[in-house]
Structures are given as C-alpha cells and as structure tokens.
Design a protein around this motif. Sequence first.
Motif, PDB file in Angstrom:
ATOM      1  N   UNK A   3       0.860  -1.184   0.000  1.00  0.00           N
ATOM      2  CA  UNK A   3       0.000   0.000   0.000  1.00  0.00           C
ATOM      3  C   UNK A   3       0.891   1.226   0.000  1.00  0.00           C
ATOM      4  N   UNK A   4       0.581   2.145  -0.903  1.00  0.00           N
ATOM      5  CA  UNK A   4       1.349   3.392  -1.009  1.00  0.00           C
ATOM      6  C   UNK A   4       0.393   4.562  -1.027  1.00  0.00           C
ATOM      7  N   UNK A   5       0.824   5.692  -0.431  1.00  0.00           N
ATOM      8  CA  UNK A   5      -0.031   6.879  -0.441  1.00  0.00           C
ATOM      9  C   UNK A   5      -0.263   7.378  -1.870  1.00  0.00           C
ATOM     10  N   UNK A   6      -1.377   8.057  -2.049  1.00  0.00           N
ATOM     11  CA  UNK A   6      -1.722   8.640  -3.343  1.00  0.00           C
ATOM     12  C   UNK A   6      -1.990  10.122  -3.154  1.00  0.00           C
ATOM     13  N   UNK A   7      -1.456  10.939  -4.058  1.00  0.00           N
ATOM     14  CA  UNK A   7      -1.703  12.378  -3.945  1.00  0.00           C
ATOM     15  C   UNK A   7      -3.110  12.748  -4.384  1.00  0.00           C
ATOM     16  N   UNK A   8      -3.768  11.861  -5.112  1.00  0.00           N
ATOM     17  CA  UNK A   8      -5.091  12.179  -5.649  1.00  0.00           C
ATOM     18  C   UNK A   8      -6.219  11.413  -4.974  1.00  0.00           C
ATOM     19  N   UNK A   9      -6.002  10.911  -3.775  1.00  0.00           N
ATOM     20  CA  UNK A   9      -7.072  10.175  -3.109  1.00  0.00           C
ATOM     21  C   UNK A   9      -6.532   9.267  -2.027  1.00  0.00           C
ATOM     22  N   UNK A  10      -7.306   8.220  -1.729  1.00  0.00           N
ATOM     23  CA  UNK A  10      -6.880   7.289  -0.674  1.00  0.00           C
ATOM     24  C   UNK A  10      -5.640   6.495  -1.104  1.00  0.00           C
ATOM     25  N   UNK A  11      -4.968   5.851  -0.155  1.00  0.00           N
ATOM     26  CA  UNK A  11      -3.803   5.022  -0.508  1.00  0.00           C
ATOM     27  C   UNK A  11      -4.197   3.944  -1.513  1.00  0.00           C
ATOM     28  N   UNK A  12      -3.226   3.547  -2.314  1.00  0.00           N
ATOM     29  CA  UNK A  12      -3.468   2.535  -3.346  1.00  0.00           C
ATOM     30  C   UNK A  12      -2.688   1.259  -3.017  1.00  0.00           C
ATOM     31  N   UNK A  13      -3.315   0.130  -3.305  1.00  0.00           N
ATOM     32  CA  UNK A  13      -2.638  -1.165  -3.146  1.00  0.00           C
ATOM     33  C   UNK A  13      -2.081  -1.560  -4.507  1.00  0.00           C
ATOM     34  N   UNK A  14      -0.775  -1.721  -4.557  1.00  0.00           N
ATOM     35  CA  UNK A  14      -0.085  -2.112  -5.780  1.00  0.00           C
ATOM     36  C   UNK A  14       0.216  -3.605  -5.747  1.00  0.00           C
ATOM     37  N   UNK A  15       0.022  -4.256  -6.893  1.00  0.00           N
ATOM     38  CA  UNK A  15       0.228  -5.700  -7.003  1.00  0.00           C
ATOM     39  C   UNK A  15       1.385  -5.992  -7.961  1.00  0.00           C
ATOM     40  N   UNK A  16       2.183  -7.004  -7.592  1.00  0.00           N
ATOM     41  CA  UNK A  16       3.279  -7.472  -8.439  1.00  0.00           C
ATOM     42  C   UNK A  16       3.292  -8.994  -8.394  1.00  0.00           C
ATOM     43  N   UNK A  17       3.663  -9.591  -9.504  1.00  0.00           N
ATOM     44  CA  UNK A  17       3.721 -11.051  -9.580  1.00  0.00           C
ATOM     45  C   UNK A  17       4.974 -11.543  -8.837  1.00  0.00           C
ATOM     46  N   UNK A  18       4.854 -12.670  -8.173  1.00  0.00           N
ATOM     47  CA  UNK A  18       5.978 -13.279  -7.458  1.00  0.00           C
ATOM     48  C   UNK A  18       6.667 -14.297  -8.374  1.00  0.00           C
ATOM     49  N   UNK A  19       7.799 -14.814  -7.935  1.00  0.00           N
ATOM     50  CA  UNK A  19       8.469 -15.852  -8.730  1.00  0.00           C
ATOM     51  C   UNK A  19       7.584 -17.099  -8.820  1.00  0.00           C
ATOM     52  N   UNK A  20       6.889 -17.425  -7.735  1.00  0.00           N
ATOM     53  CA  UNK A  20       5.949 -18.550  -7.770  1.00  0.00           C
ATOM     54  C   UNK A  20       4.809 -18.262  -8.751  1.00  0.00           C
ATOM     55  N   UNK A  21       4.371 -17.002  -8.807  1.00  0.00           N
ATOM     56  CA  UNK A  21       3.338 -16.600  -9.753  1.00  0.00           C
ATOM     57  C   UNK A  21       3.802 -16.768 -11.190  1.00  0.00           C
ATOM     58  N   UNK A  22       5.076 -16.442 -11.456  1.00  0.00           N
ATOM     59  CA  UNK A  22       5.623 -16.605 -12.811  1.00  0.00           C
ATOM     60  C   UNK A  22       5.666 -18.088 -13.202  1.00  0.00           C
TER      61      UNK A  22
END
Length: 119
Positions: free
Chosen positions: A76-95
């Motif tokens: 979760x990272x802050x957003x200048x234009x609203x509420x914090x955003x949850x960012x998703x990234x694929x893991x090595x297991x996901x790959x």
Amino acid sequence: MSDVSAPTKKFQKEMNAGIASLVLLSILEKSREPMYGYQIAKLLEEYSGDASFMKQGALYPVLHSLENNGLLDSSVEPSISGPPRRYYAITSEGRETLVIWQGVWKQMKSFVDRAIKGG
C-alpha cells in the motif's frame, strides 16, 4: 447484447471465473512496475473493447485470492489524488504458475476449438 438469458449469464460468469486469474497473472507478468486495481481494470477494459468480461468489483477478490496463494505480492502506497493505493506485483511462484496455466489454457483452447468445429 443487452438482453442476455440467465443460462448465458451463468455460462459467462463460470467461464470468467476460471480465466480471470490467468489474465491477471499475465498482465502483471508483462508489467515493468507493480500496478494498482484501477490501472488493471482500465487495461482490461481496453483489451475487452465493447464486451465487458470482468467488472471492476470482481477484480479485487481475484487479486486477493492470487495474493493469498503466494502468486502476487502487494503493498500500500499513499496517493496524492485520493486514498492510498494497493499495488500488485507477480511473485516468482506466480511466474512459474503462469507458465503452467498458459500450457493448460492452450490445451483447453485447442480441445474446445476442435469440439466446436467437430474435428
């Protein structure tokens, strides 16, 4: 196609449920940076054109499920234009899982195409 029958809606929902995880892993695997839900939803909208295959509200449960299974990480990272955003990234297991699922998809697609064409 605005007047869709109940059986067609049910078929579409069941088909979407199985394909959503594959599509989301594929999108995140190709992304150079983590993405937040709205970004992913807009990309899905762009890919689907006039047809809507995945509503934005249905996106988040799939993302959470993939994360719970260790295929995605999120932060979760802050957003200048609203509420914090949850960012998703694929893991090595996901790959690794994505490669397997892509093989399953190719086999399934080939099977369905042959069955529909009758040979």
